[in-house]
Structures are given as structure tokens and as C-alpha cells.
Write a protein that holds these residues in place. Sequence first.
Motif, PDB file in Angstrom:
ATOM      1  N   THR A 219      15.743   3.213  28.270  1.00 59.14           N
ATOM      2  CA  THR A 219      16.265   3.638  26.812  1.00 59.14           C
ATOM      3  C   THR A 219      17.704   3.907  26.935  1.00 59.14           C
ATOM      4  N   ALA A 220      18.471   4.038  28.085  1.00 62.71           N
ATOM      5  CA  ALA A 220      19.708   4.462  28.447  1.00 62.71           C
ATOM      6  C   ALA A 220      20.732   3.296  28.389  1.00 62.71           C
ATOM      7  N   THR A 221      20.597   2.312  29.187  1.00 62.31           N
ATOM      8  CA  THR A 221      21.392   1.354  29.403  1.00 62.31           C
ATOM      9  C   THR A 221      20.822  -0.014  29.600  1.00 62.31           C
ATOM     10  N   PRO A 222      21.349  -1.114  29.255  1.00 62.05           N
ATOM     11  CA  PRO A 222      20.768  -2.327  29.755  1.00 62.05           C
ATOM     12  C   PRO A 222      20.600  -2.590  31.140  1.00 62.05           C
TER      13      PRO A 222
ATOM     14  N   ILE B 229      11.659   1.727  21.038  1.00 62.25           N
ATOM     15  CA  ILE B 229      13.020   1.349  21.405  1.00 62.25           C
ATOM     16  C   ILE B 229      13.507   0.433  20.701  1.00 62.25           C
ATOM     17  N   SER B 230      15.060   0.452  20.761  1.00 60.74           N
ATOM     18  CA  SER B 230      15.864  -0.354  19.762  1.00 60.74           C
ATOM     19  C   SER B 230      16.090  -1.736  20.398  1.00 60.74           C
ATOM     20  N   PHE B 231      16.671  -2.532  19.196  1.00 61.61           N
ATOM     21  CA  PHE B 231      16.811  -3.877  19.778  1.00 61.61           C
ATOM     22  C   PHE B 231      17.582  -4.057  21.095  1.00 61.61           C
ATOM     23  N   TYR B 232      18.777  -3.077  21.011  1.00 62.05           N
ATOM     24  CA  TYR B 232      19.707  -3.253  21.946  1.00 62.05           C
ATOM     25  C   TYR B 232      19.088  -3.009  23.292  1.00 62.05           C
ATOM     26  N   GLN B 233      17.913  -1.915  23.420  1.00 62.56           N
ATOM     27  CA  GLN B 233      17.628  -1.248  24.804  1.00 62.56           C
ATOM     28  C   GLN B 233      16.634  -2.623  24.854  1.00 62.56           C
ATOM     29  N   SER B 234      16.013  -3.334  24.217  1.00 62.73           N
ATOM     30  CA  SER B 234      15.316  -4.385  24.564  1.00 62.73           C
ATOM     31  C   SER B 234      15.773  -5.663  25.453  1.00 62.73           C
ATOM     32  N   LEU B 235      17.091  -5.626  25.330  1.00 60.00           N
ATOM     33  CA  LEU B 235      17.791  -6.858  25.985  1.00 60.00           C
ATOM     34  C   LEU B 235      17.620  -6.710  27.638  1.00 60.00           C
ATOM     35  N   GLY B 236      17.934  -5.633  28.012  1.00 63.30           N
ATOM     36  CA  GLY B 236      17.679  -5.497  29.458  1.00 63.30           C
ATOM     37  C   GLY B 236      16.499  -5.639  29.881  1.00 63.30           C
ATOM     38  N   VAL B 237      15.330  -5.213  29.272  1.00 60.03           N
ATOM     39  CA  VAL B 237      13.914  -5.403  29.492  1.00 60.03           C
ATOM     40  C   VAL B 237      13.808  -6.979  29.692  1.00 60.03           C
ATOM     41  N   ILE B 238      14.347  -7.760  28.826  1.00 60.42           N
ATOM     42  CA  ILE B 238      13.893  -9.221  28.527  1.00 60.42           C
ATOM     43  C   ILE B 238      14.642  -9.892  29.846  1.00 60.42           C
ATOM     44  N   LEU B 239      15.879  -9.435  30.164  1.00 62.50           N
ATOM     45  CA  LEU B 239      16.684 -10.089  31.344  1.00 62.50           C
ATOM     46  C   LEU B 239      15.864  -9.527  32.544  1.00 62.50           C
TER      47      LEU B 239
ATOM     48  N   HIS C 257      16.019 -13.667  23.578  1.00 65.14           N
ATOM     49  CA  HIS C 257      15.019 -14.029  24.771  1.00 65.14           C
ATOM     50  C   HIS C 257      15.441 -15.719  24.675  1.00 65.14           C
ATOM     51  N   LEU C 258      15.185 -16.238  23.565  1.00 67.25           N
ATOM     52  CA  LEU C 258      15.729 -17.836  23.471  1.00 67.25           C
ATOM     53  C   LEU C 258      17.108 -18.160  23.988  1.00 67.25           C
ATOM     54  N   VAL C 259      18.046 -17.325  23.064  1.00 65.46           N
ATOM     55  CA  VAL C 259      19.213 -17.705  23.406  1.00 65.46           C
ATOM     56  C   VAL C 259      19.794 -17.427  24.718  1.00 65.46           C
ATOM     57  N   ILE C 260      19.220 -16.434  25.580  1.00 66.03           N
ATOM     58  CA  ILE C 260      19.811 -16.293  26.928  1.00 66.03           C
ATOM     59  C   ILE C 260      19.337 -17.353  27.712  1.00 66.03           C
ATOM     60  N   ASN C 261      17.817 -17.752  27.572  1.00 63.74           N
ATOM     61  CA  ASN C 261      17.557 -18.752  28.606  1.00 63.74           C
ATOM     62  C   ASN C 261      17.883 -20.087  28.286  1.00 63.74           C
TER      63      ASN C 261
ATOM     64  N   VAL D 186      20.990 -15.038  38.580  1.00 64.53           N
ATOM     65  CA  VAL D 186      22.208 -15.157  38.339  1.00 64.53           C
ATOM     66  C   VAL D 186      22.332 -15.261  36.846  1.00 64.53           C
ATOM     67  N   SER D 187      21.570 -15.760  35.963  1.00 62.09           N
ATOM     68  CA  SER D 187      21.862 -15.944  34.588  1.00 62.09           C
ATOM     69  C   SER D 187      21.505 -14.556  33.936  1.00 62.09           C
ATOM     70  N   SER D 188      20.651 -13.776  34.491  1.00 64.12           N
ATOM     71  CA  SER D 188      20.314 -12.549  33.910  1.00 64.12           C
ATOM     72  C   SER D 188      21.380 -11.522  34.364  1.00 64.12           C
ATOM     73  N   LEU D 189      22.048 -11.521  35.458  1.00 68.87           N
ATOM     74  CA  LEU D 189      23.121 -10.580  35.862  1.00 68.87           C
ATOM     75  C   LEU D 189      24.491 -11.116  35.330  1.00 68.87           C
ATOM     76  N   ALA D 190      24.678 -12.437  34.796  1.00 68.33           N
ATOM     77  CA  ALA D 190      25.630 -13.022  34.206  1.00 68.33           C
ATOM     78  C   ALA D 190      25.652 -12.277  32.792  1.00 68.33           C
ATOM     79  N   ALA D 191      24.563 -12.331  32.114  1.00 67.08           N
ATOM     80  CA  ALA D 191      24.095 -12.032  30.705  1.00 67.08           C
ATOM     81  C   ALA D 191      24.394 -10.380  30.528  1.00 67.08           C
ATOM     82  N   LEU D 192      24.094  -9.737  31.643  1.00 65.56           N
ATOM     83  CA  LEU D 192      23.905  -8.269  31.226  1.00 65.56           C
ATOM     84  C   LEU D 192      25.183  -7.725  30.734  1.00 65.56           C
ATOM     85  N   PRO D 193      26.436  -8.064  31.252  1.00 61.72           N
ATOM     86  CA  PRO D 193      27.715  -7.279  30.705  1.00 61.72           C
ATOM     87  C   PRO D 193      27.930  -7.688  29.218  1.00 61.72           C
ATOM     88  N   PHE D 194      27.238  -8.857  28.743  1.00 61.49           N
ATOM     89  CA  PHE D 194      27.417  -9.161  27.441  1.00 61.49           C
ATOM     90  C   PHE D 194      26.301  -8.873  26.501  1.00 61.49           C
ATOM     91  N   ALA D 195      25.449  -7.846  27.033  1.00 56.89           N
ATOM     92  CA  ALA D 195      24.297  -7.686  26.274  1.00 56.89           C
ATOM     93  C   ALA D 195      24.585  -6.957  24.771  1.00 56.89           C
TER      94      ALA D 195
END
Length: 305
Positions: free
Chosen positions: A42-45, A78-88, A240-244, A283-292
Amino acid sequence: MLFPLLQFAAGVSLLLLGVQLLRQGLVALGRSYLEIMIRRATATPWQGFLWGTVATALVQSSTAVTVLTVGLVDGGVISFYQSLGVILGANVGTCVTVQFLALKLSKIALPALVTSIPLILAPSTRAAGTACLGSGLIFSSLDLMASSLLPFKDSPALLGLLSAAATSPWQGILAGTLLTGFLHSSSVVAGMAMVLAGHGVLPPLAALHIVLGANIGTCLTALIAALFSSRAAKRTALAHLVINAAGAILCLPFLPPALYFLNWLTPDLPRQVAHFHTLFNLVSSLAALPFAGLLAWLLETLLPD
């Protein structure tokens, strides 16, 4: 040639059943912890990434974690923004399954199958028995598929067909996507690519293309689950689709040097495919995290409430 084809199909079916049973058993064992882990994201991606990785490694199913996440977003937990980190994190956690498939543990298949019987019969240990049965079926299926490929190893027609996936990455990616969408398991598709590459039937580059496609195909179940959900849940599945998909496309130019690196890591082709699956998702998940945050804003703009 019909019998080896039927044998290979039986191996794929056993692999699919084994992966499903392993997941069912592990989900039953960790059910009380799974939702708690995702609720903590709930805090950060980055925190979501950590808990998503742990939760998926625990239950061996990125699909289960992603679908549960979509449900929690739909319910406003949880919010949509909070879900992004879980998906990655789920993308990284699922690599444990593929690394498990790469282990040469066929000798434990029969003991695992025998051990699972008394465990399943007792209600208190049924979940552990189901996971044990799944493990036994997985290693039995890999041996069955491997032996069925021997008559085709030098088949010009099959080698030409599969080589097309190496020369045309889009065909390989499409094949991996469609197979994963049909089987509902990227781990099974990655396992098939490992066996085919390990026995010289599938070129290594083609195996990597199929793995990239499998990472896209694994998004389809969450997309279906989100069809009749809230806009926030739809955004989660679409993210999830966009990231992958973006990760797969951006990775394509780096596949030739990646093969050199994988050859340096290990000469074993199945392990190369497993390592690529892990490295790509990490690598792709770590690269995407700063752009969550940017991704969340973009999808909220495209799909407003």
C-alpha cells in the motif's frame, strides 16, 4: 510417427496438470497469507514489487496473484497505482516455477507420486499431497516429452518449421502468446520451449521468442477477469499487458548478445531458456518500476472513471 506425437501431447497434458496441481496445493497452503501480502502493498510500487514477488513465489502462479490483485482493485481494497508494483513483482515471482522445471530431478518423480497418495488421503495434509503429486507429474511429463522427440530430431520438415520462429521473431512471439492463452500457463509453454531446445528440435533463438510470447499470453486471463469489473480493475489488467508487451518488443534487439551471455552462464540449453525467462522478467520489471507513476497517469487518462 503418430505414436511419438501422441506421446508428446500426453507429456504436455501431464505437464499442464502437474503445474495446476502444484499451484492448487501451494495456494491452499498459503491462502491465508496471499491476500495479506497483497494488502500490505500500500505504500510504494517498490513495496508492492517485493510483496508481489514473494506472493507469486509462494503460490507458483503469477496468474493467481494478478487476478486476485484485479479483484482487490475492483473492490477498492487497494488502488490502481498500488497494484502496479504487485503486477511487476508477480512477473518476477513466476520465474521460480520455470527454474523449478529446469532442474533435472526426474529421479524424484516416482517417489513424489508415491508419497503424495497417503498425504492426499489425510484431510490435514491434502494440500501438501496435491503439491507433491503435481511435482511428480511435472518431472514425469518432461521425461515423456523428451523421449517422444527423438524420432523428430533430424526431421527436415519439423526443423524447417520451427526454424521459422527463429528467423521471424514475430512468429515465435505469436506462437508463445497463443499457446499461453490457450493453456493458461506461461510456465507450461516455457517448459515446452526448454524441452524442445534441449533436444535440438527448436533453435535457441526461437525458444527465446516463444518465452517472450508466453510473457504476453499470461496477461490474457487477467484481461478476461477484468472485462466486467470496474475501470480501475480494467486499468490494472491493461497495465499488465502493456508492461509485458513493451518489455518483449524492447528486448528483441538484445536477443543475439543475450544468447552469448546465456552460453557463458551455462552450456545447458534448458537452463539457458530458464535463465533468460528470469533475466527478462527481472530486468523489465525493475526498468518499469520508476515509471509506475507515469504509466498510472497515462492509463487513468485513457480509461477515466
